[in-house]
Design a protein around this motif. Structure first.
Motif, PDB file in Angstrom:
ATOM      1  N   SER A 147       0.817  -1.269   0.174  1.00 11.73           N
ATOM      2  CA  SER A 147       0.234  -0.242  -0.131  1.00 11.73           C
ATOM      3  C   SER A 147       0.906   1.464   0.419  1.00 11.73           C
ATOM      4  CB  SER A 147      -0.870   0.104   0.699  1.00 11.73           C
ATOM      5  OG  SER A 147      -0.316  -0.230   2.236  1.00 11.73           O
ATOM      6  N   THR A 173      -4.903  -1.679   5.847  1.00  8.50           N
ATOM      7  CA  THR A 173      -5.252  -0.861   4.494  1.00  8.50           C
ATOM      8  C   THR A 173      -4.207   1.101   4.204  1.00  8.50           C
ATOM      9  OG1 THR A 173      -6.984   0.757   5.585  1.00  8.50           O
ATOM     10  CG2 THR A 173      -7.333  -1.184   4.034  1.00  8.50           C
ATOM     11  N   ILE A 207      -2.219   0.400  -3.077  1.00  4.07           N
ATOM     12  CA  ILE A 207      -3.429  -0.636  -2.617  1.00  4.07           C
ATOM     13  C   ILE A 207      -4.224  -0.735  -4.474  1.00  4.07           C
ATOM     14  CG2 ILE A 207      -5.632  -0.997  -2.297  1.00  4.07           C
ATOM     15  CD1 ILE A 207      -5.027  -0.645   0.428  1.00  4.07           C
TER      16      ILE A 207
END
Length: 287
Positions: free
Chosen positions: A8, A59, A81
């Motif tokens: 990410s 995330t 991502i």
């Protein structure tokens, strides 16, 4: 079941903060610092494809804060991502569940984004449930002064306001077996209250997503505890318990924050649990 690493984005953190009271002369052997005393940090998430579910664990930071905020963290590299998902043939709208080990900004910031007009925040995964637990949610939404800067309202409340938030169960004996997402969860309170460590059965292996219980290989010795941890003595106990279990049962430890080591196994030695072998995610997930 298939597992995929999702990169990410990378950043840097102060090496002293990452290793607490441990002298630089020791920690720099595994985590060399630059001229500003900053060390390389990854935000390596994990995607689980299991039947009709596509579960994303953590995330990263996201991209909605301003340049001043990101200037503190020296972002580097081109990973995101969206790019990671695209390379696998997925889109963020395919994600059915987002599991957050905890709600510090570098673990959940990518769960929420600006809307098109940049007038309000919205979930970044519109078709997903967002998973936390009640105790940690309360800890994050009513933060102590030590952690307030890590629990950002804009990263957290939109998940609840959207109606997409769900809570896992809590295990009094630290281990929740076969959670609602299909994997076991080890609860650890030293870094922050009720951090969740997923234990995923993959073929004949147990993959442990280590989050901030073990940020990097350099944190394997028990006293090597981050300055960020709210209860460092408890972290010592939790690391000892978990790493002994990992050595006994040959867990594969997926390292979220180690920019240079992706997966490791550990072994018992005279000095305690230490590194056994290192692997790439390709070594483990494609065999």
């Amino acid at each position: 079941m298939q597992l995929y690493p999702i990169e990410s984005g990378n950043f840097k953190l102060d090496g002293g903060a990452m290793f607490g009271v441990v002298p630089k002369s020791l920690w720099q052997r595994t985590n060399p610092a630059d001229a500003n005393n900053m060390i390389d940090i990854a935000a390596r998430c994990l995607l689980i494809e299991d039947g009709n579910r596509l579960i994303l664990i953590d995330t990263g930071m996201g991209d909605k804060q301003n340049d001043k905020f990101f200037g503190y963290y020296y972002l580097w590299g081109t990973d995101s991502i969206d790019n990671s998902l695209k390379q696998l043939g997925f889109h963020r709208d395919d994600i059915t569940d987002v599991f957050m080990t905890h709600l510090h900004f570098d673990h959940c910031g990518g769960s929420v984004q600006w809307n098109k007009d940049r007038t309000a925040y919205e979930p970044a995964f519109k078709n997903a449930h967002f998973w936390s637990n009640k105790e940690h949610w309360q800890w994050a939404t009513q933060p102590n002064n030590r952690e307030k800067a890590s629990f950002l309202t804009e990263n957290i409340l939109p998940m609840q306001e959207s109606g997409q938030l769900k809570f896992t169960g809590i295990a009094e004996d630290r281990l929740l077996k076969n959670s609602e997402l299909g994997f076991d969860i080890f609860f650890a309170d030293g870094h922050t209250d009720k951090q969740m460590i997923p234990l995923i059965k993959y073929k004949d292996k147990t993959i442990a997503f280590m989050a901030d219980l073990l940020p990097t290989v350099g944190h394997l010795p028990l006293p090597f505890v981050m300055g960020y941890d709210t209860r460092p003595l408890l972290t010592l106990d939790e690391k000892e318990l978990f790493l002994n279990k990992a050595a006994d049962e040959n867990f594969y430890l997926f390292l979220e924050h180690d920019a240079h080591n992706q997966i490791i196994t550990v072994k018992h030695t005279e000095k305690g649990v230490r590194l056994d072998k290192t692997y790439t995610t390709q070594d483990i997930f494609t065999n």
